[in-house]
Design a protein around this motif. Sequence first.
Motif, PDB file in Angstrom:
ATOM      1  N   PRO A   5       0.813  -1.225   0.000  1.00 56.48           N
ATOM      2  CA  PRO A   5       0.000   0.000   0.000  1.00 56.48           C
ATOM      3  C   PRO A   5       0.843   1.270   0.000  1.00 56.48           C
ATOM      4  N   PHE A   6       0.279   2.320  -0.568  1.00 58.15           N
ATOM      5  CA  PHE A   6       0.902   3.642  -0.559  1.00 58.15           C
ATOM      6  C   PHE A   6       0.492   4.366   0.716  1.00 58.15           C
ATOM      7  N   ARG A   7       1.298   5.331   1.135  1.00 55.45           N
ATOM      8  CA  ARG A   7       0.909   6.152   2.287  1.00 55.45           C
ATOM      9  C   ARG A   7      -0.265   7.052   1.930  1.00 55.45           C
ATOM     10  N   ASN A   8      -0.216   7.661   0.741  1.00 55.53           N
ATOM     11  CA  ASN A   8      -1.294   8.521   0.258  1.00 55.53           C
ATOM     12  C   ASN A   8      -1.767   7.988  -1.083  1.00 55.53           C
ATOM     13  N   PRO A   9      -3.065   7.743  -1.254  1.00 53.15           N
ATOM     14  CA  PRO A   9      -3.550   7.225  -2.529  1.00 53.15           C
ATOM     15  C   PRO A   9      -3.503   8.283  -3.624  1.00 53.15           C
ATOM     16  N   LEU A  10      -3.541   7.816  -4.866  1.00 52.70           N
ATOM     17  CA  LEU A  10      -3.588   8.681  -6.038  1.00 52.70           C
ATOM     18  C   LEU A  10      -4.960   8.578  -6.677  1.00 52.70           C
ATOM     19  N   LEU A  11      -5.413   9.657  -7.281  1.00 51.28           N
ATOM     20  CA  LEU A  11      -6.657   9.647  -8.042  1.00 51.28           C
ATOM     21  C   LEU A  11      -6.326   9.788  -9.512  1.00 51.28           C
ATOM     22  N   ALA A  12      -6.865   8.880 -10.335  1.00 46.73           N
ATOM     23  CA  ALA A  12      -6.606   8.899 -11.769  1.00 46.73           C
ATOM     24  C   ALA A  12      -7.928   8.910 -12.526  1.00 46.73           C
ATOM     25  N   LYS A  13      -7.947   9.558 -13.677  1.00 49.91           N
ATOM     26  CA  LYS A  13      -9.161   9.640 -14.484  1.00 49.91           C
ATOM     27  C   LYS A  13      -9.409   8.313 -15.193  1.00 49.91           C
ATOM     28  N   LEU A  14     -10.681   7.885 -15.169  1.00 47.28           N
ATOM     29  CA  LEU A  14     -11.104   6.755 -16.002  1.00 47.28           C
ATOM     30  C   LEU A  14     -11.728   7.281 -17.286  1.00 47.28           C
ATOM     31  N   THR A  17     -16.169  11.515 -16.383  1.00 45.92           N
ATOM     32  CA  THR A  17     -17.020  11.657 -15.204  1.00 45.92           C
ATOM     33  C   THR A  17     -16.632  10.778 -14.029  1.00 45.92           C
ATOM     34  N   SER A  18     -15.692   9.862 -14.198  1.00 43.66           N
ATOM     35  CA  SER A  18     -15.357   8.980 -13.090  1.00 43.66           C
ATOM     36  C   SER A  18     -13.849   8.921 -12.872  1.00 43.66           C
ATOM     37  N   HIS A  19     -13.467   8.413 -11.702  1.00 39.72           N
ATOM     38  CA  HIS A  19     -12.056   8.328 -11.356  1.00 39.72           C
ATOM     39  C   HIS A  19     -11.737   6.963 -10.747  1.00 39.72           C
ATOM     40  N   TYR A  20     -10.474   6.673 -10.638  1.00 34.54           N
ATOM     41  CA  TYR A  20      -9.973   5.419 -10.089  1.00 34.54           C
ATOM     42  C   TYR A  20      -9.032   5.774  -8.943  1.00 34.54           C
ATOM     43  N   THR A  21      -9.270   5.224  -7.778  1.00 33.40           N
ATOM     44  CA  THR A  21      -8.416   5.484  -6.625  1.00 33.40           C
ATOM     45  C   THR A  21      -7.359   4.401  -6.558  1.00 33.40           C
ATOM     46  N   ILE A  22      -6.097   4.813  -6.597  1.00 34.36           N
ATOM     47  CA  ILE A  22      -4.977   3.873  -6.573  1.00 34.36           C
ATOM     48  C   ILE A  22      -4.369   3.924  -5.184  1.00 34.36           C
ATOM     49  N   ARG A  23      -4.557   2.837  -4.415  1.00 33.14           N
ATOM     50  CA  ARG A  23      -4.105   2.789  -3.024  1.00 33.14           C
ATOM     51  C   ARG A  23      -2.855   1.950  -2.821  1.00 33.14           C
ATOM     52  N   SER A  24      -2.465   1.181  -3.829  1.00 33.63           N
ATOM     53  CA  SER A  24      -1.328   0.273  -3.658  1.00 33.63           C
ATOM     54  C   SER A  24      -0.636   0.050  -4.996  1.00 33.63           C
ATOM     55  N   ALA A  25       0.512  -0.612  -4.935  1.00 34.11           N
ATOM     56  CA  ALA A  25       1.260  -0.920  -6.153  1.00 34.11           C
ATOM     57  C   ALA A  25       0.456  -1.867  -7.047  1.00 34.11           C
ATOM     58  N   TRP A  26      -0.285  -2.772  -6.431  1.00 31.88           N
ATOM     59  CA  TRP A  26      -1.099  -3.707  -7.204  1.00 31.88           C
ATOM     60  C   TRP A  26      -2.184  -2.961  -7.981  1.00 31.88           C
ATOM     61  N   GLU A  27      -2.882  -2.041  -7.328  1.00 29.12           N
ATOM     62  CA  GLU A  27      -3.916  -1.258  -8.007  1.00 29.12           C
ATOM     63  C   GLU A  27      -3.304  -0.336  -9.057  1.00 29.12           C
ATOM     64  N   TRP A  58      11.048  -5.806  -4.492  1.00 28.92           N
ATOM     65  CA  TRP A  58      12.360  -5.310  -4.914  1.00 28.92           C
ATOM     66  C   TRP A  58      12.467  -3.795  -4.852  1.00 28.92           C
ATOM     67  N   ALA A  59      11.349  -3.101  -4.806  1.00 27.72           N
ATOM     68  CA  ALA A  59      11.348  -1.631  -4.745  1.00 27.72           C
ATOM     69  C   ALA A  59      10.336  -1.207  -3.675  1.00 27.72           C
ATOM     70  N   SER A  60      10.525  -0.004  -3.165  1.00 26.91           N
ATOM     71  CA  SER A  60       9.590   0.485  -2.155  1.00 26.91           C
ATOM     72  C   SER A  60       8.284   0.923  -2.831  1.00 26.91           C
ATOM     73  N   PRO A  61       7.165   0.819  -2.119  1.00 26.47           N
ATOM     74  CA  PRO A  61       5.896   1.253  -2.716  1.00 26.47           C
ATOM     75  C   PRO A  61       5.864   2.760  -2.983  1.00 26.47           C
ATOM     76  N   GLU A  62       6.583   3.539  -2.187  1.00 32.19           N
ATOM     77  CA  GLU A  62       6.589   4.989  -2.407  1.00 32.19           C
ATOM     78  C   GLU A  62       7.338   5.358  -3.685  1.00 32.19           C
ATOM     79  N   ARG A  63       8.353   4.583  -4.026  1.00 32.37           N
ATOM     80  CA  ARG A  63       9.061   4.837  -5.277  1.00 32.37           C
ATOM     81  C   ARG A  63       8.158   4.521  -6.475  1.00 32.37           C
ATOM     82  N   ALA A  64       7.385   3.439  -6.358  1.00 32.88           N
ATOM     83  CA  ALA A  64       6.421   3.104  -7.412  1.00 32.88           C
ATOM     84  C   ALA A  64       5.342   4.176  -7.500  1.00 32.88           C
TER      85      ALA A  64
END
Length: 139
Positions: A5-14, A17-27, A58-64
């Motif tokens: 998981p990320f410390r702070n999620p990201l919001l991305a456009k789908l 009118t809608s968005h996708y919340t990215i909370r982790s490296a998997w998402e 192999w990498a930190s989630p914050e770097r991703a």
Amino acid sequence: MADRPFRNPLLAKLDETSHYTIRSAWEGLEYLLCYWRGVENTSYRLAVHLCRDAIDGWASPERAREALKRALDAAGLSIPNPRRSPPKFRASIAHRGREPAARNVFEIEKRFVVEQAFGDDLRPHLPRRPVGASFREPF
């Protein structure tokens, strides 16, 4: 493999009118591989690579997250985090004429049971004052 998981999620456009919340490296990897609408340039490929490395450990989630944020910014798909208003504090003046708020779940359940049993009158055990009686007279 683990969900990182990320410390702070990201919001991305789908779409518009809608968005996708990215909370982790998997998402983040899911968004990049399934929902990406931008150009697949070097920032995109780097974000995919770092999200996979973060999932594998192999990498930190914050770097991703930073690589994903750069790719979203380059493609114009990022949504800035909405401003949140500060929490509102309850003033004692606001509760005049109303019952105080319940402090826990048990108090809420107790009020519900009392309301079910007695309706609007929450004090059935107190005797009624006669209409013409003054406050000093016993009732």
